[in-house]
Design an enzyme around this catalytic site. Sequence first.
Site, PDB file in Angstrom:
ATOM      1  N   GLY A 100       0.743  -1.051  -0.300  1.00  6.38           N
ATOM      2  CA  GLY A 100       0.033  -0.013   0.170  1.00  6.38           C
ATOM      3  C   GLY A 100       0.845   1.346  -0.048  1.00  6.38           C
ATOM      4  O   GLY A 100       1.721   1.490  -0.872  1.00  6.38           O
ATOM      5  N   ASP A 101       0.707   2.044   1.153  1.00  6.74           N
ATOM      6  CA  ASP A 101       1.448   3.253   1.105  1.00  6.74           C
ATOM      7  C   ASP A 101       2.339   3.317   2.339  1.00  6.74           C
ATOM      8  O   ASP A 101       2.610   4.408   2.885  1.00  6.74           O
ATOM      9  CB  ASP A 101       0.576   4.688   1.302  1.00  6.74           C
ATOM     10  CG  ASP A 101      -0.402   4.490   2.439  1.00  6.74           C
ATOM     11  OD1 ASP A 101      -0.386   3.442   3.187  1.00  6.74           O
ATOM     12  OD2 ASP A 101      -1.142   5.453   2.684  1.00  6.74           O
TER      13      ASP A 101
END
Lengths: 319, 194
Positions: free
Chosen positions: A234-235
């Site tokens: 993801g981030d």
Amino acid sequence: MTDILNVICPMHLVLNKTGHIVHVGPTLEKIRAKSKWVGKRFLEVFVLKRPRSISCAKELHYIAFAKLHLNLRDTPRTKLKGVLVPGPVADHLIVNLSFGISVVDAVREYGLTNTDFAPTDLTIEMLYLVEAKSAAMEASRKLNLRLQGAMIAAEEQAFTDTLTGLKNRRAFDYIMERQIVSGHGFALMQIDLAFFKAVNDSLGHAAGDHVLQTVSQIMIEEIRETDTVARLGGDEFAILFPGVSDAAVLTSIGQRIISELEMPIHFQDKVCQVSASIGSVFNLMDSSSTAKQLFENADIALYASKRMGRAQQTFSPKT
Amino acid sequence: MHGLTNRAIQCFVTDRYGLEKWAECARLADIGFSDFESMLIYEDGQTTQILEAASAVLNRPKFELMEDLGTYLVSHPNTESLRRLLRFGGVTFVEFLHSLDELPDRARLAVSDLELPELELRDQAATQFSLSCKSPISGAGHVFIGILRTMADDYGALVTLYHLGSSQGVETISISLIVSEYSEGRHFDLGARL
């Protein structure tokens, strides 16, 4: 005459002027062995689907030379294609029929053999092709399945995050484990992007991907060659700094990364703006911490940063 | 050589002699892998290597083994589809023999890059034929002897077959038809679902 027709078109019928069947070709006879068609009306045995306009025997000659679509009136209602022509005997009509595309089913249904088709008929070649192509297709399908399996296995073994080109979680765990086992001290920095979800939601995944790639580039530029940066998913990112135990050094690296990635990121005609939170932990030389503990401590620090608002850094008190 | 050919050899060794023997053949042949893929193309040399390795591992003369391979191809339950495809060639054994000329074309219709040996049937008398077979793999004629012998049984025909040797890469087989309807043969259902 019918002897000749029996050989060259074994699926033909001869009709008289009242539209009654007077002769049935051998293959047609075989598909309805029990019913006696001779003496019955053509339109009683067959349903003419196209052209539809015919309702009585007198009109049959209107459809001479046209392509006919018909099916048997009783079950199985096999579909047939055909053509009707005036016969050499006055007032007789000859109808030649074929199974068309339903031939594969018809051969099964009626147990037809090679000899039920005229030697010039391409039905046998077509059946051959259907089987040969199915076998070849099956072999190709198996190969595709094996290749797909190999591809998935290769992806699982990969150490690179395909989107950013950074190391992936697997690689990072492996490298960190090696550092722990060797007893060297290092610093682990966890970085979570802020506002990334907003970019993804409002500007689309392409913009989000571009942000991740830009951020990755910024991190690579801010670290040494001996450091390892990975996208954990993801981030979420992590950086491992071998031999670093000085909070001041780490703070300044973290600040540079945050201020760089807070700069507007241009994607096509849009501007994306993100920030980040950082949580770090030190692993001192010959410490007994496990990778799991280090990640947990870094996580606690990271959440402390997030609670303080964006662009914050926190160090775990534990080492 | 097409993967289908190599895969056929692999399946023959595996089905008849077991997986371990095949693994041994692949090791001895030194082809660098253990499984041929039926839809890929391989070097001709690898086919020869694997045949020679099989001959050594199974301790059987190469040509004898190739004849067995031919028999296997048209009689083993795992290769039933191949027997069926050959049976499409004709209703009688003689018709089947005459269809051999077009076998490579038929094969190409199904798999465009599949190159089978070039085959040519000559009628010498009503019951006497010769089949010439041109292939980059030496001994391909012996595979066809196995195929023809088994297909004759399949049609219920009684034949004698001889390999007349090879010259300039062309092998010749003599085929004498003794009785064309010697036995019932095996049933061929045109519309069977495999």
